[in-house]
Scaffold this active site. Sequence first.
Site, PDB file in Angstrom:
ATOM      1  N   GLU A  95      -6.818  -2.900  -1.564  1.00  0.00           N
ATOM      2  CA  GLU A  95      -7.142  -4.321  -1.380  1.00  0.00           C
ATOM      3  C   GLU A  95      -8.088  -4.570  -0.221  1.00  0.00           C
ATOM      4  O   GLU A  95      -8.996  -5.409  -0.307  1.00  0.00           O
ATOM      5  CB  GLU A  95      -5.864  -5.143  -1.181  1.00  0.00           C
ATOM      6  CG  GLU A  95      -5.032  -5.340  -2.431  1.00  0.00           C
ATOM      7  CD  GLU A  95      -4.115  -4.172  -2.728  1.00  0.00           C
ATOM      8  OE1 GLU A  95      -4.066  -3.225  -1.900  1.00  0.00           O
ATOM      9  OE2 GLU A  95      -3.454  -4.185  -3.782  1.00  0.00           O
ATOM     10  N   HIS A 143       7.417  -8.937  -2.410  1.00  0.00           N
ATOM     11  CA  HIS A 143       6.619  -9.439  -3.537  1.00  0.00           C
ATOM     12  C   HIS A 143       6.899 -10.912  -3.835  1.00  0.00           C
ATOM     13  O   HIS A 143       6.614 -11.391  -4.922  1.00  0.00           O
ATOM     14  CB  HIS A 143       6.895  -8.616  -4.797  1.00  0.00           C
ATOM     15  CG  HIS A 143       6.340  -7.224  -4.748  1.00  0.00           C
ATOM     16  ND1 HIS A 143       6.841  -6.250  -3.926  1.00  0.00           N
ATOM     17  CD2 HIS A 143       5.315  -6.646  -5.413  1.00  0.00           C
ATOM     18  CE1 HIS A 143       6.163  -5.130  -4.091  1.00  0.00           C
ATOM     19  NE2 HIS A 143       5.217  -5.342  -4.984  1.00  0.00           N
TER      20      HIS A 143
END
Lengths: 328, 338
Positions: free
Chosen positions: B69, B138
């Site tokens: 990322e 998450h």
Amino acid sequence: MAYPISPEKALEAYGDMFLIRRFEERAAQLYGMGLIAGFCHLYIGQEAVVVGVQSILKPQDSLITAYRDHGHMLAAGMDPKGVMAELTGRSGGYSRGKGGSMHMFSREKNFFGGHGIVGAQVPIGTGLAFAHKYNEDEGVCITSMGDGAANQGQVYESYNMAALWKLPVVYVIENNGYSMGTSIARSAAGPNFFGRGQGWDIPGEKVDGMQLLKVQEAAKRAVEHARSGKGPYILEMDTYRYRGHSMSDPAKYRSKEEVEDVKQNRDPIDHFRAYMITTLKVSEAQIKTIEDKVKAVVAEAVEFSKTSPEPDPSELYTDILKEGSATL
Amino acid sequence: MIVEPKNQSFVSMTVREALRDGMAEEMQRDKTVFLMGEEVAEYNGAYKISQGLLDMFGAKRVVDTPITEHGFAGLGVGAAFGGLRPIVEFMTFNFSMQAIDQIINSAAKTLYMSGGQMGCPIVFRGPNGAASRVGAQHSHCYASWYAHCPGLKVISPYSAGDAKALLKAAIRDPNPVIFLENELLYGHSFDDVSSDPEHVLPIGKALIRREGKDVTLVAFSLMVGKALEAAEQLAEQGIDAEVIDLRTLRPLDIETIVQSVKKTNRVVSIEESWPFAGIGSEIAAIMMEHAFDYLDAPVVRVTGADVPMPYAANLEHLALPQVDAIVEAAKAVCYRGD
């Protein structure tokens, strides 16, 4: 026998290196006088790297680096007045006084900064290369970093994507031996930065970054490789910075003798000057003409940087968002 | 230019389909727009948002990235500096923390640092906040994190129509835009989706989803649905709640909230993120600054619990704002305790 550079081109390159040296010396003076503040990272000692690379680029090529960026901007052809006035935080600066030493840009000259976060310019430069390829403009992005940045994780994420997608990018690692105050021996397990692309088959080579002609020769190879669609290339430039990491660094982590030795025996400007005189038969008078011209340019930049007004207070709230969006 | 053609027809589709159509239309319209991210191409999107886009636009414009990322967000920023309009998909915004330096330091600040020269037209999008039983790493809502930063626009839509029309606005915007979606909404259908490819909504405008006169419920994304449910229950108890869907968090539509509070004199803010320095804190501060004299009760925040998200079903339920809590908060500001 043909020399690798003509006397005219040599004088031009010498002038470019001398401009960076002179500019940085005057910047240091202005810093001492309190006219420049904050972080100010000087490029003195490394001039041959950026001048050598820049001299072989085409107009569509782009350049990005970190915060030791004054040399890159001058080599890219940015106006010394605008650079110096940015250092003094004035409205005539490239970022109208809002960026400072580490944050200057020129779309006109394809110079994309000027980035203050170590290593962050590397994915961005890889993205510029992605845009070159996407736009099919045959451009190459020169992405510079220091030996300190070369240990950053995002560098390797970038190598991976650049190799995977065959992006036209040349990574120039300006290895000046110290990541701030930490020597390579203490910061890098394995000193060969040029070889760190091996896992992705990215070619790399180590270059004497104190010798302009060596830099030019290697840069030509690297840029041709990238431009021809073969993907990234790594150049590790063996160089040295004479000053501390920034103006606030007295550089006590290395000996005076070490610095003096480089100045006496490897100085890129002295070295190239001697080459011009002995091999290219350039005269002292020709060199002096160039030097005088550069001194005048820098003096003018200094004057401009002192007299250009500070940004208007209204500038505090401009340039936060770009207008012209779908929402306006 | 906002183009909102008259006589357009609205159709029903899922948020997932609306997001895909929004991207497809903008990619059709502008060759510099491309999509990159993990699994966006051959896998058709981890949540199937990019279904079919690879077939439509090819591998040059729908780019599968490695799971890196930090690197690909920075690469996107560089591509935007280089004249392209990247849409960077995060598989979830939780992973954007790996990339947050590039988003804030490189994308958001460079226009200012360059004295207006640079500009970074990029969209970072993906699901945000808690899904279901995926644990602490998450389930995080990043609304207040990104809304904190000048140089960014932050959008978090609820309905499919808004998702499409605001995503199109984000792609056309010359600034970095954070586009926060919600996994639990992807499969929901709404009948408000315009089929006109020129239907683009303005960024920075909230929507009153239910008019009411007694209390203002302010929410965004999934919580709009909870607020609407709460409003139905409140109606049964004789409290007429107005529900504002913020849609954009930065710039925040202060005017719409203030006008509502001038009418209802009471505010409850609802968000699924943590309470401290959250969107609700900002709503409370704005009410002090802009509507203090109109308030008949202190602003109340309904938020997620101030804990990392637990996995156990019962604990996760307790950690997230539920309809009951919104109803209770609304009654409290109306001084209607049981």
